[in-house]
Design a protein around this motif. Structure first.
Motif, mmCIF file in Angstrom:
data_model
loop_
_atom_site.group_PDB
_atom_site.id
_atom_site.type_symbol
_atom_site.label_atom_id
_atom_site.label_comp_id
_atom_site.label_asym_id
_atom_site.label_seq_id
_atom_site.Cartn_x
_atom_site.Cartn_y
_atom_site.Cartn_z
ATOM 1 N N PHE A 19 -2.100 -17.215 -11.216
ATOM 2 C CA PHE A 19 -2.549 -17.803 -9.955
ATOM 3 C C PHE A 19 -1.478 -17.659 -8.874
ATOM 4 C CE2 PHE A 19 -5.822 -21.112 -11.716
ATOM 5 C CZ PHE A 19 -6.605 -20.054 -12.164
ATOM 6 N N ILE A 20 -0.215 -17.917 -9.244
ATOM 7 C CA ILE A 20 0.845 -17.864 -8.234
ATOM 8 C C ILE A 20 0.928 -16.460 -7.654
ATOM 9 C CG2 ILE A 20 3.345 -17.969 -7.905
ATOM 10 C CD1 ILE A 20 3.399 -20.352 -9.771
ATOM 11 N N VAL A 21 0.958 -15.459 -8.547
ATOM 12 C CA VAL A 21 1.069 -14.080 -8.054
ATOM 13 C C VAL A 21 -0.165 -13.712 -7.224
ATOM 14 C CG1 VAL A 21 1.275 -11.662 -8.739
ATOM 15 C CG2 VAL A 21 2.547 -13.422 -9.969
ATOM 16 N N THR A 22 -1.328 -14.136 -7.701
ATOM 17 C CA THR A 22 -2.559 -13.797 -6.986
ATOM 18 C C THR A 22 -2.552 -14.376 -5.571
ATOM 19 O OG1 THR A 22 -3.719 -13.821 -9.093
ATOM 20 C CG2 THR A 22 -5.075 -13.877 -7.118
ATOM 21 N N VAL A 23 -2.178 -15.647 -5.454
ATOM 22 C CA VAL A 23 -2.199 -16.272 -4.129
ATOM 23 C C VAL A 23 -1.162 -15.624 -3.215
ATOM 24 C CG1 VAL A 23 -1.859 -18.435 -2.868
ATOM 25 C CG2 VAL A 23 -3.136 -18.434 -5.010
ATOM 26 N N HIS A 24 -0.021 -15.234 -3.793
ATOM 27 C CA HIS A 24 0.990 -14.591 -2.944
ATOM 28 C C HIS A 24 0.561 -13.198 -2.506
ATOM 29 C CE1 HIS A 24 4.615 -17.043 -2.516
ATOM 30 N NE2 HIS A 24 4.236 -17.628 -3.627
ATOM 31 N N LYS A 25 -0.041 -12.441 -3.418
ATOM 32 C CA LYS A 25 -0.158 -11.005 -3.192
ATOM 33 C C LYS A 25 -1.555 -10.508 -2.844
ATOM 34 C CE LYS A 25 4.025 -9.673 -3.728
ATOM 35 N NZ LYS A 25 4.703 -9.199 -2.499
ATOM 36 N N MET A 26 -2.580 -11.259 -3.135
ATOM 37 C CA MET A 26 -3.906 -10.662 -3.082
ATOM 38 C C MET A 26 -4.804 -11.242 -1.988
ATOM 39 S SD MET A 26 -4.075 -9.046 -6.545
ATOM 40 C CE MET A 26 -5.789 -9.148 -6.863
ATOM 41 N N ARG A 27 -4.218 -12.005 -1.073
ATOM 42 C CA ARG A 27 -5.065 -12.599 -0.042
ATOM 43 C C ARG A 27 -5.644 -11.509 0.871
ATOM 44 N NH1 ARG A 27 -1.197 -15.284 2.841
ATOM 45 N NH2 ARG A 27 0.353 -14.676 1.300
ATOM 46 N N ALA A 28 -6.892 -11.685 1.267
ATOM 47 C CA ALA A 28 -7.561 -10.711 2.126
ATOM 48 C C ALA A 28 -6.892 -10.698 3.503
ATOM 49 C CB ALA A 28 -9.030 -11.086 2.267
ATOM 50 N N PRO A 29 -7.096 -9.611 4.262
ATOM 51 C CA PRO A 29 -6.522 -9.569 5.611
ATOM 52 C C PRO A 29 -6.995 -10.772 6.418
ATOM 53 C CG PRO A 29 -7.578 -7.477 5.064
ATOM 54 C CD PRO A 29 -7.827 -8.401 3.925
ATOM 55 N N GLY A 30 -6.070 -11.422 7.084
ATOM 56 C CA GLY A 30 -6.432 -12.571 7.903
ATOM 57 C C GLY A 30 -6.380 -13.890 7.167
ATOM 58 N N MET A 31 -6.308 -13.840 5.809
ATOM 59 C CA MET A 31 -6.253 -15.091 5.044
ATOM 60 C C MET A 31 -4.798 -15.561 4.997
ATOM 61 S SD MET A 31 -7.766 -17.493 3.464
ATOM 62 C CE MET A 31 -9.393 -17.244 2.761
ATOM 63 N N THR A 32 -4.374 -16.233 6.054
ATOM 64 C CA THR A 32 -2.995 -16.725 6.093
ATOM 65 C C THR A 32 -2.879 -17.971 5.226
ATOM 66 O OG1 THR A 32 -3.503 -18.100 7.973
ATOM 67 C CG2 THR A 32 -2.714 -15.894 8.454
ATOM 68 N N TRP A 33 -1.650 -18.408 5.003
ATOM 69 C CA TRP A 33 -1.439 -19.577 4.128
ATOM 70 C C TRP A 33 -2.198 -20.791 4.652
ATOM 71 C CZ3 TRP A 33 0.730 -20.000 -0.612
ATOM 72 C CH2 TRP A 33 1.413 -18.873 -1.090
ATOM 73 N N PHE A 34 -2.197 -20.958 5.965
ATOM 74 C CA PHE A 34 -2.849 -22.160 6.494
ATOM 75 C C PHE A 34 -4.327 -21.953 6.810
ATOM 76 C CE2 PHE A 34 1.656 -23.182 7.021
ATOM 77 C CZ PHE A 34 1.655 -24.342 6.268
ATOM 78 N N ARG A 35 -4.879 -20.840 6.327
ATOM 79 C CA ARG A 35 -6.336 -20.708 6.322
ATOM 80 C C ARG A 35 -6.886 -20.865 4.910
ATOM 81 N NH1 ARG A 35 -7.196 -15.560 10.392
ATOM 82 N NH2 ARG A 35 -6.842 -16.715 12.324
ATOM 83 N N LEU A 36 -5.992 -21.044 3.932
ATOM 84 C CA LEU A 36 -6.455 -21.171 2.548
ATOM 85 C C LEU A 36 -7.260 -22.453 2.382
ATOM 86 C CD1 LEU A 36 -3.218 -20.266 0.553
ATOM 87 C CD2 LEU A 36 -5.298 -18.906 0.702
ATOM 88 N N PRO A 37 -8.346 -22.367 1.651
ATOM 89 C CA PRO A 37 -9.038 -23.628 1.310
ATOM 90 C C PRO A 37 -8.078 -24.538 0.542
ATOM 91 C CG PRO A 37 -10.340 -21.709 0.656
ATOM 92 C CD PRO A 37 -9.000 -21.191 1.074
ATOM 93 N N LEU A 38 -8.243 -25.847 0.687
ATOM 94 C CA LEU A 38 -7.329 -26.770 0.010
ATOM 95 C C LEU A 38 -7.427 -26.660 -1.508
ATOM 96 C CD1 LEU A 38 -7.700 -29.795 2.416
ATOM 97 C CD2 LEU A 38 -5.661 -28.381 2.065
ATOM 98 N N PHE A 39 -8.560 -26.180 -2.008
ATOM 99 C CA PHE A 39 -8.681 -25.935 -3.443
ATOM 100 C C PHE A 39 -7.600 -24.945 -3.897
ATOM 101 C CE2 PHE A 39 -10.442 -23.548 -7.063
ATOM 102 C CZ PHE A 39 -10.752 -24.584 -7.926
ATOM 103 N N ILE A 40 -7.338 -23.935 -3.073
ATOM 104 C CA ILE A 40 -6.316 -22.943 -3.428
ATOM 105 C C ILE A 40 -4.923 -23.567 -3.387
ATOM 106 C CG2 ILE A 40 -5.287 -20.730 -2.752
ATOM 107 C CD1 ILE A 40 -8.030 -20.406 -3.923
ATOM 108 N N MET A 55 -12.166 -17.029 -3.384
ATOM 109 C CA MET A 55 -11.844 -17.810 -2.186
ATOM 110 C C MET A 55 -10.794 -17.145 -1.308
ATOM 111 S SD MET A 55 -11.695 -21.749 -3.298
ATOM 112 C CE MET A 55 -13.124 -22.805 -3.254
ATOM 113 N N ILE A 56 -9.949 -16.275 -1.890
ATOM 114 C CA ILE A 56 -8.951 -15.607 -1.047
ATOM 115 C C ILE A 56 -9.391 -14.187 -0.728
ATOM 116 C CG2 ILE A 56 -7.101 -17.029 -1.987
ATOM 117 C CD1 ILE A 56 -6.170 -14.574 -3.548
ATOM 118 N N GLY A 57 -10.584 -13.807 -1.153
ATOM 119 C CA GLY A 57 -11.119 -12.496 -0.789
ATOM 120 C C GLY A 57 -10.600 -11.357 -1.654
ATOM 121 N N ALA A 58 -10.369 -11.627 -2.961
ATOM 122 C CA ALA A 58 -9.856 -10.578 -3.852
ATOM 123 C C ALA A 58 -10.907 -10.206 -4.889
ATOM 124 C CB ALA A 58 -8.585 -11.068 -4.550
ATOM 125 N N LYS A 59 -10.686 -9.050 -5.528
ATOM 126 C CA LYS A 59 -11.618 -8.568 -6.536
ATOM 127 C C LYS A 59 -11.435 -9.274 -7.865
ATOM 128 C CE LYS A 59 -10.674 -4.139 -6.175
ATOM 129 N NZ LYS A 59 -10.655 -2.680 -6.253
#
Ligand code: CU
Ligand code: CU
Lengths: 561, 317
Positions: free
Chosen positions: A195-216, A120-124
């Motif tokens: 999960f915390i580290v992944t959400v902080h560090k691995m978001r794809a370009p353009g995936m800002t905090w307020f573009r995250l799906p609410l599931f994230i 969902m955040i565009g990571a491998k």
């Protein structure tokens, strides 16, 4: 449906991919890349680990569910005629331990979170794939210890392990069960950290905090609670174990301890644990309601912030479990008022989901049926939570079936319903197959009816004064108990159905397209099932979550069989 | 097995009506919200269902005024419920001054009860109607919880610490008494009856029951039998403090702090005399842990209390 899927012209053959025109032999994906045992057991692919969690947790549901059926059978008559009291007590304890620690808490994060957070955040993958595998094996170790404890005679303290019964008086495998809970805690902590580290560090370009799906957002807030709360329960059960073995005098007054201290420490974790269970469920809800209403979520920001508000406020309400335990009146008043406050963000969420349906294009698929069931059951659970937060009312129903009914409405009606909704929603993505839609809808309906029949009578029993954890009960309560037992039979059937048709669909289900629901979200732009590295090239995110265009309509591809 | 489903337990104490009223109000509020939410969900699911020719989704980002509305309204409602619930709580948790003291000891798996007049009973509690009654409770082993649904009261019974609860019965009859905190194998059989009687019937019951001595008199005898009176002589220069008129007073301790002379302090001092020594006295007292049971400690407390009660021949504080 988005532009990635062409509308189907002719009736598709069930053995062929419905839409995107691939050959019969599907493209290489995370499932068929390697079939060896080792390639599964040593995999660091978040998707394979999610599947291993799914199988393990399904097994635990069956174990915990069989215990539940035994309890309800026993309670069909007022006399304790089916089981010995000792056995009955062990069974309700194991039902609680198995369901809470091995299903409700890890369920959504370990299965759906593991599978979806990176995608969902565009990571491998997650930030620490090896730690992810480690956390699975720690989980497995926790289960093994629990099953050994059961095999060696079981535990009879209740899942709450109240002292000094657990630390001094119980004649059962308390120490082993405490170790099992202690070990399992580390599995949660590692997943949360990941999960915390992944959400902080691995978001794809353009995936800002307020573009995250609410599931994230939900997984993120849950991970925070896990990191802050789980060490406390680990220390608490460790102290119970130490007191049992060495009489160190923390909780048992005979050795100079304080039994109520245990309750404070236990609920400091275990109340937030309720939110560890329900926040991920709320995250799933936001995905389901938007996808099947073809709508942006109503009030994205307030949804994200209310998730965080629940996570934070949830740490300051634990004393509502101690209203009759002898904590000071003024502590009680503070805990009561904060308990009332924590109800507000949940109410906001319910209203926002309902508003999301307003002027949508609502498609009643199986996942959406589960989402609607959630709205009904969770609302009853939430409202009765307010009853229990009112101190004068709690005195009467504390430790009765009213509480049992309330938390089953929240946890089973809420978390489990959302879990099943989520599994059905992402099943085509995870395994590349569709299940029979009508079977899904029928099982959602059976679960909804069976659930209410099982647990609604328990509210009345509780108000009448039936204490929980009672093996024998007065005869005048048999009618309500029989209703509840009948409901449990229906409910059990409802849960068994998906466990049959979902595995069936792996072989016989229609092959799923990339996006059978026509939903937004990065997970629907990649193959079903995804390739090992999810994305062929790093996606670039240019729009908000749930950016459905004006006037979107469902193509209802999934219904074409 | 009776037919028909009862919804309320018997209304047999002064708390029952306030608790039931709060319950009915909560149920009504819940029904309003349930009907609202279920109505909207079902209505939207039908009205906006996808179908050939449906108009498609209208994208709405949110509406601040609406969101404020459904933040403020639930907030207001839960605050009213909080205040109401707390008021009921205060009513249930504050005993009136004239409440009669009964003693309850819980142990796996029975309730032992002693009346102010000395009668003892097990798993039964006979009480007169329209008389506030306070229970002083302690457990000999694990945590139990004393629960009378018909009175809408419950309180955990802890080991090592006294807890109290009170009620005033309003209707003669026999009611359930349950242990509500899981306490081991026979938890569900740690039950009994509360029998509410007209005052005259209660008097008759008292005189018919094996009377025994009152807790105070037993305490006085124990006080002598355990040789408490060799140090606590009540005279100038005694090795232990004088208890006359001391009950409920603040006592200065040798470490500079102070403590109220009450049930918990007396109990602790009998079991762990060195924990809190009164200023001006030496730590000479041996522990009585293992020599006196919880029942006996309760009797000693009743005796010490009477030494500060002019009505029982004690001194005014
Ligand atoms: Cu709680
Ligand atoms: Cu009990």
């Amino acid at each position: 449906m988005s532009s990635t899927v062409a509308p189907h012209a002719a009736a598709p053959r069930p053995d062929l991919p419905a839409t995107d025109g691939h050959a019969v032999e599907p493209r290489e994906n995370y499932l068929n890349v390697d079939y060896g045992w080792k390639s599964w057991l040593l995999s660091t692919d978040h998707k394979r680990i999610a599947v291993m969690y799914l199988i393990t947790i399904m097994f635990m549901i069956l174990v915990g569910g069989s215990f539940a059926i035994l309890l309800r059978l026993e309670l069909a008559t007022p006399a304790g005629d089916l089981l010995q009291s000792e056995t009955y007590n062990k069974i309700f304890t194991m039902h609680g331990v198995v369901m809470v620690f091995f299903f409700l808490i890890p369920g959504i994060p370990a299965v759906l979170g593991n599978f979806l957070v990176p995608i969902m955040i565009g990571a491998k993958d997650l930030a620490f794939p090896k730690i992810n595998l480690l956390s699975y094996y720690i989980f497995l170790a926790g289960i093994t210890l629990t099953l050994i404890a059961v095999a060696m005679g079981g535990v009879d303290t209740g899942w709450t392990f109240y002292t000094p019964y657990s630390s001094t008086y119980a004649n059962s495998q308390v120490a082993l069960a405490a170790i099992a809970v202690f070990v399992t805690g580390f599995s949660s902590i590692l997943t949360g950290l990941n999960f915390i580290v992944t959400v902080h560090k691995m978001r794809a370009p353009g995936m800002t905090w307020f573009r995250l799906p609410l599931f994230i957002w939900a997984q993120y807030a849950t991970s925070l609670i896990i990191m802050l709360g789980t060490p406390v329960i680990a220390i608490t059960v460790a102290l119970v174990g130490l007191e049992r073995l060495f009489h160190i005098g923390i909780f048992d007054p005979t050795y100079g301890g304080d039994p109520v201290l245990f309750q404070h420490m236990f609920w400091f974790y275990s109340h937030p644990a309720v939110y560890i269970m329900i926040l991920p469920a709320m995250g799933v809800m936001s995905e389901l309601v938007t996808a099947f209403s073809k709508k942006r979520v109503f009030g994205y920001h307030i949804m994200a912030f209310s998730t965080l508000a629940i996570a934070v406020i949830g740490f300051f309400v634990w004393g509502h479990h101690l209203f009759v335990s002898g904590q000071s009146t003024y502590a009680g008043v503070m805990f009561s008022v904060i308990t009332m406050l924590v109800a507000v963000p949940s109410a906001i969420k319910v209203f926002n989901w309902v508003s999301t349906m307003y002027r949508g294009d609502v498609w009643l698929t199986t996942p959406m049926c589960f989402a609607i069931a959630f709205l009904g059951l969770f609302t009853v659970g939430g409202l009765t939570g307010i009853f229990l937060g009112a101190m004068g009312f709690d005195i009467h129903v504390h430790d009765t079936y009213f509480v049992v009914a309330h938390f089953h409405y929240v946890m089973v009606g809420g978390m489990v319903t959302a879990f099943f909704g989520g599994i059905h929603f992402w099943w085509p993505k995870m395994f590349g197959r569709m299940y029979p839609e009508n079977m899904g809808r029928i099982s959602a309906a059976i679960i909804f009816i069976g659930f209410n029949l099982t647990f609604f009578p328990q509210f009345i029993l509780g108000y009448m004064g039936m204490p929980r954890r009672y093996h024998f009960y007065p005869e005048e309560w048999q009618v309500l108990n029989v209703l509840s037992t009948a409901g449990a039979t229906l409910l059990g059937t409802g849960y068994l159905l998906p466990m049959i048709y979902l595995p069936w669909s792996l072989k016989f289900g229609k092959v799923a397209s990339k996006n059978p629901w026509g939903a937004k979200g990065l997970e629907w732009q990649i193959d079903s099932p995804p390739t090992t590295f999810n994305f062929d090239k790093v996606p670039i995110v240019t729009e908000e979550a749930y950016a459905y265009p004006e006037g979107s309509r469902h193509q209802r591809e999934a219904e074409v069989v | 097995m009776q037919t028909g489903i009862p919804l309320f337990p018997e209304n047999a104490s002064t708390f029952a009506t306030p608790v039931d009223t709060l319950y009915v109000a909560l149920v009504l509020v819940s029904i309003v919200f349930m009907v609202l939410i279920a109505g909207l969900v079902i209505g939207f699911a039908i009205r906006y269902r996808t179908r050939p020719g449906s108009e498609g989704a209208k994208q709405i980002h949110g509406a601040t005024s609406l969101e404020l509305l459904w933040t403020a309204v639930p907030l207001g409602i839960v605050m009213v419920i909080f205040v109401w619930g707390t008021k009921v709580w205060f009513q249930i948790s504050r005993p009136p001054a004239q409440a009669e003291q009964y003693y309850v000891t819980g142990k796996q798996w029975m309730w032992k009860i002693q009346h102010p007049t000395g009668q003892r009973e097990i798993n039964m509690l006979h009480v007169p109607i329209n008389q506030p009654i306070q229970l002083r409770m302690i457990s000999e082993d694990v945590i139990h919880s004393f629960y009378i649904p018909a009175f809408r009261v419950k309180r955990d019974v802890l080991p090592g610490r006294y807890s109290t609860m009170w009620f005033e019965a309003t209707k003669a009859g026999t009611y359930h008494l349950f242990c509500a905190e899981y306490c081991g194998t026979k938890h569900s059989q740690m039950i009994g009856s509360v029998i509410v009687m007209e005052p005259a019937d209660y008097e008759r019951w008292l005189s018919g029951a094996v009377a025994g001595e009152s807790p105070r008199d037993q305490g006085e005898k124990l006080f002598a039998a355990l040789r408490c009176d060799t140090c606590h002589t009540g005279l100038q220069g005694a090795r232990g403090p004088d208890f006359k008129g001391l009950w409920g007073q603040k006592v200065q301790l040798s470490d500079g702090s102070s403590v109220t002379f009450d049930e918990d302090y007396v109990r602790e001092s009998i079991l762990i005399p060195t924990a809190k020594t009164v200023v001006g006295f030496q730590q000479l007292m041996p522990t009585y842990a293992g020599q006196v049971g919880e029942d006996q400690i309760l009797s000693l407390i009743a005796y010490l209390k009477s030494l500060s009660d002019p009505a029982q021949g004690g001194a005014k504080p």
